[in-house]
Design a protein around this motif. Structure first.
Motif, PDB file in Angstrom:
ATOM      1  N   HIS A   1      -6.042  -8.451  -5.293  1.00  0.00           N
ATOM      2  CA  HIS A   1      -4.604  -8.223  -5.448  1.00  0.00           C
ATOM      3  C   HIS A   1      -4.144  -7.027  -4.629  1.00  0.00           C
ATOM      4  N   PHE A   2      -4.911  -5.934  -4.679  1.00  0.00           N
ATOM      5  CA  PHE A   2      -4.460  -4.762  -3.940  1.00  0.00           C
ATOM      6  C   PHE A   2      -4.593  -4.940  -2.434  1.00  0.00           C
ATOM      7  N   GLU A   3      -5.416  -5.881  -1.996  1.00  0.00           N
ATOM      8  CA  GLU A   3      -5.416  -6.251  -0.573  1.00  0.00           C
ATOM      9  C   GLU A   3      -4.073  -6.865  -0.205  1.00  0.00           C
ATOM     10  N   LEU A   4      -3.547  -7.724  -1.073  1.00  0.00           N
ATOM     11  CA  LEU A   4      -2.228  -8.321  -0.836  1.00  0.00           C
ATOM     12  C   LEU A   4      -1.132  -7.263  -0.837  1.00  0.00           C
ATOM     13  N   VAL A   5      -1.219  -6.325  -1.769  1.00  0.00           N
ATOM     14  CA  VAL A   5      -0.238  -5.240  -1.804  1.00  0.00           C
ATOM     15  C   VAL A   5      -0.249  -4.506  -0.458  1.00  0.00           C
ATOM     16  N   GLY A   6      -1.432  -4.161   0.015  1.00  0.00           N
ATOM     17  CA  GLY A   6      -1.540  -3.456   1.286  1.00  0.00           C
ATOM     18  C   GLY A   6      -1.031  -4.271   2.460  1.00  0.00           C
ATOM     19  N   GLU A   7      -1.349  -5.544   2.463  1.00  0.00           N
ATOM     20  CA  GLU A   7      -0.936  -6.419   3.565  1.00  0.00           C
ATOM     21  C   GLU A   7       0.574  -6.592   3.620  1.00  0.00           C
TER      22      GLU A   7
ATOM     23  N   MET B   1       3.152  -5.060   1.373  1.00  0.00           N
ATOM     24  CA  MET B   1       4.019  -3.932   1.024  1.00  0.00           C
ATOM     25  C   MET B   1       3.551  -2.618   1.620  1.00  0.00           C
ATOM     26  N   GLY B   2       2.279  -2.561   1.995  1.00  0.00           N
ATOM     27  CA  GLY B   2       1.643  -1.328   2.441  1.00  0.00           C
ATOM     28  C   GLY B   2       2.365  -0.534   3.503  1.00  0.00           C
ATOM     29  N   PRO B   3       2.938  -1.180   4.527  1.00  0.00           N
ATOM     30  CA  PRO B   3       3.614  -0.391   5.559  1.00  0.00           C
ATOM     31  C   PRO B   3       4.768   0.467   5.031  1.00  0.00           C
ATOM     32  N   HIS B   4       5.263   0.146   3.849  1.00  0.00           N
ATOM     33  CA  HIS B   4       6.418   0.848   3.286  1.00  0.00           C
ATOM     34  C   HIS B   4       6.036   1.829   2.181  1.00  0.00           C
ATOM     35  N   ILE B   5       4.780   1.813   1.748  1.00  0.00           N
ATOM     36  CA  ILE B   5       4.326   2.647   0.635  1.00  0.00           C
ATOM     37  C   ILE B   5       3.882   4.009   1.150  1.00  0.00           C
ATOM     38  N   ALA B   6       4.391   5.078   0.537  1.00  0.00           N
ATOM     39  CA  ALA B   6       3.972   6.438   0.903  1.00  0.00           C
ATOM     40  C   ALA B   6       2.663   6.812   0.217  1.00  0.00           C
ATOM     41  N   SER B   7       2.497   6.401  -1.049  1.00  0.00           N
ATOM     42  CA  SER B   7       1.260   6.674  -1.777  1.00  0.00           C
ATOM     43  C   SER B   7       1.120   5.664  -2.909  1.00  0.00           C
ATOM     44  N   SER B   8      -0.120   5.506  -3.374  1.00  0.00           N
ATOM     45  CA  SER B   8      -0.351   4.609  -4.502  1.00  0.00           C
ATOM     46  C   SER B   8      -1.488   5.144  -5.353  1.00  0.00           C
ATOM     47  N   LEU B   9      -1.442   4.763  -6.624  1.00  0.00           N
ATOM     48  CA  LEU B   9      -2.431   5.201  -7.603  1.00  0.00           C
ATOM     49  C   LEU B   9      -2.562   4.095  -8.634  1.00  0.00           C
ATOM     50  N   VAL B  10      -3.789   3.746  -8.977  1.00  0.00           N
ATOM     51  CA  VAL B  10      -4.028   2.764 -10.037  1.00  0.00           C
ATOM     52  C   VAL B  10      -4.842   3.448 -11.126  1.00  0.00           C
ATOM     53  N   THR B  11      -4.370   3.308 -12.363  1.00  0.00           N
ATOM     54  CA  THR B  11      -5.060   3.863 -13.519  1.00  0.00           C
ATOM     55  C   THR B  11      -5.503   2.724 -14.420  1.00  0.00           C
ATOM     56  N   ARG B  12      -6.785   2.692 -14.749  1.00  0.00           N
ATOM     57  CA  ARG B  12      -7.325   1.704 -15.679  1.00  0.00           C
ATOM     58  C   ARG B  12      -7.322   2.313 -17.075  1.00  0.00           C
ATOM     59  N   GLY B  13      -6.766   1.591 -18.046  1.00  0.00           N
ATOM     60  CA  GLY B  13      -6.693   2.104 -19.404  1.00  0.00           C
ATOM     61  C   GLY B  13      -8.056   2.160 -20.067  1.00  0.00           C
TER      62      GLY B  13
ATOM     63  N   MET C   1       9.945  -4.358  -1.436  1.00  0.00           N
ATOM     64  CA  MET C   1      10.275  -5.407  -2.396  1.00  0.00           C
ATOM     65  C   MET C   1      10.651  -6.702  -1.680  1.00  0.00           C
ATOM     66  N   GLY C   2      11.244  -6.596  -0.520  1.00  0.00           N
ATOM     67  CA  GLY C   2      11.567  -7.786   0.263  1.00  0.00           C
ATOM     68  C   GLY C   2      10.330  -8.517   0.741  1.00  0.00           C
ATOM     69  N   ALA C   3       9.221  -7.802   0.854  1.00  0.00           N
ATOM     70  CA  ALA C   3       7.966  -8.397   1.313  1.00  0.00           C
ATOM     71  C   ALA C   3       7.014  -8.725   0.171  1.00  0.00           C
TER      72      ALA C   3
ATOM     73  N   VAL D   1       2.707 -10.993  -3.390  1.00  0.00           N
ATOM     74  CA  VAL D   1       2.104 -10.084  -4.365  1.00  0.00           C
ATOM     75  C   VAL D   1       2.492 -10.508  -5.780  1.00  0.00           C
ATOM     76  N   LEU D   2       3.768 -10.763  -5.980  1.00  0.00           N
ATOM     77  CA  LEU D   2       4.251 -11.189  -7.294  1.00  0.00           C
ATOM     78  C   LEU D   2       3.660 -12.539  -7.689  1.00  0.00           C
ATOM     79  N   GLY D   3       3.530 -13.431  -6.729  1.00  0.00           N
ATOM     80  CA  GLY D   3       2.964 -14.748  -7.006  1.00  0.00           C
ATOM     81  C   GLY D   3       1.484 -14.723  -7.366  1.00  0.00           C
ATOM     82  N   ASP D   4       0.808 -13.631  -7.047  1.00  0.00           N
ATOM     83  CA  ASP D   4      -0.623 -13.504  -7.310  1.00  0.00           C
ATOM     84  C   ASP D   4      -0.937 -13.026  -8.725  1.00  0.00           C
ATOM     85  N   ILE D   5       0.038 -12.508  -9.436  1.00  0.00           N
ATOM     86  CA  ILE D   5      -0.204 -11.918 -10.756  1.00  0.00           C
ATOM     87  C   ILE D   5      -0.954 -12.861 -11.701  1.00  0.00           C
ATOM     88  N   PRO D   6      -0.596 -14.141 -11.805  1.00  0.00           N
ATOM     89  CA  PRO D   6      -1.330 -15.024 -12.726  1.00  0.00           C
ATOM     90  C   PRO D   6      -2.804 -15.208 -12.383  1.00  0.00           C
TER      91      PRO D   6
END
Length: 102
Positions: A26-32, A34-46, A75-77, A81-86
């Protein structure tokens, strides 16, 4: 003004979450997409909600964007990413879009 996006996956009765898929695919898709527009990212596992309390969230992803235009472009791109959630969870995530103030 910097903008943040938090995608919050709550733990609910019967909920599932595949952390390996989430981080590996999933985060590969995010990078592909949305990544060009992201300044930073962080994932926290509960892991816990406090002492002797199970976590209330499977994971929280936080992404920041330099400004509203960068957020809008991301968000336009985000369609794939959204379709991958399921593919990794049966939970409808909560979303928080906000202004970074500190």
């Amino acid at each position: 003004m910097a903008v943040s996006l938090q995608v919050i996956y709550p733990v609910k009765d019967g909920s599932t979450f595949d952390h390996d898929y989430y981080l590996g695919k999933h985060f590969e898709l995010v990078g592909e997409h949305m990544g060009p527009h992201i300044a930073s990212s962080l994932v926290t596992r509960g892991h816990a909600g406090g002492p002797d309390t199970p976590p209330g969230y499977h994971a929280i992803a936080t992404m920041t964007f330099a400004d509203q235009a960068a957020f809008d472009a991301a968000m336009g791109a985000a369609g794939p990413v959204l379709g991958d959630i399921p593919n990794f969870t049966n939970v409808q995530p909560d979303i928080l879009v906000g202004e970074v103030i500190a």
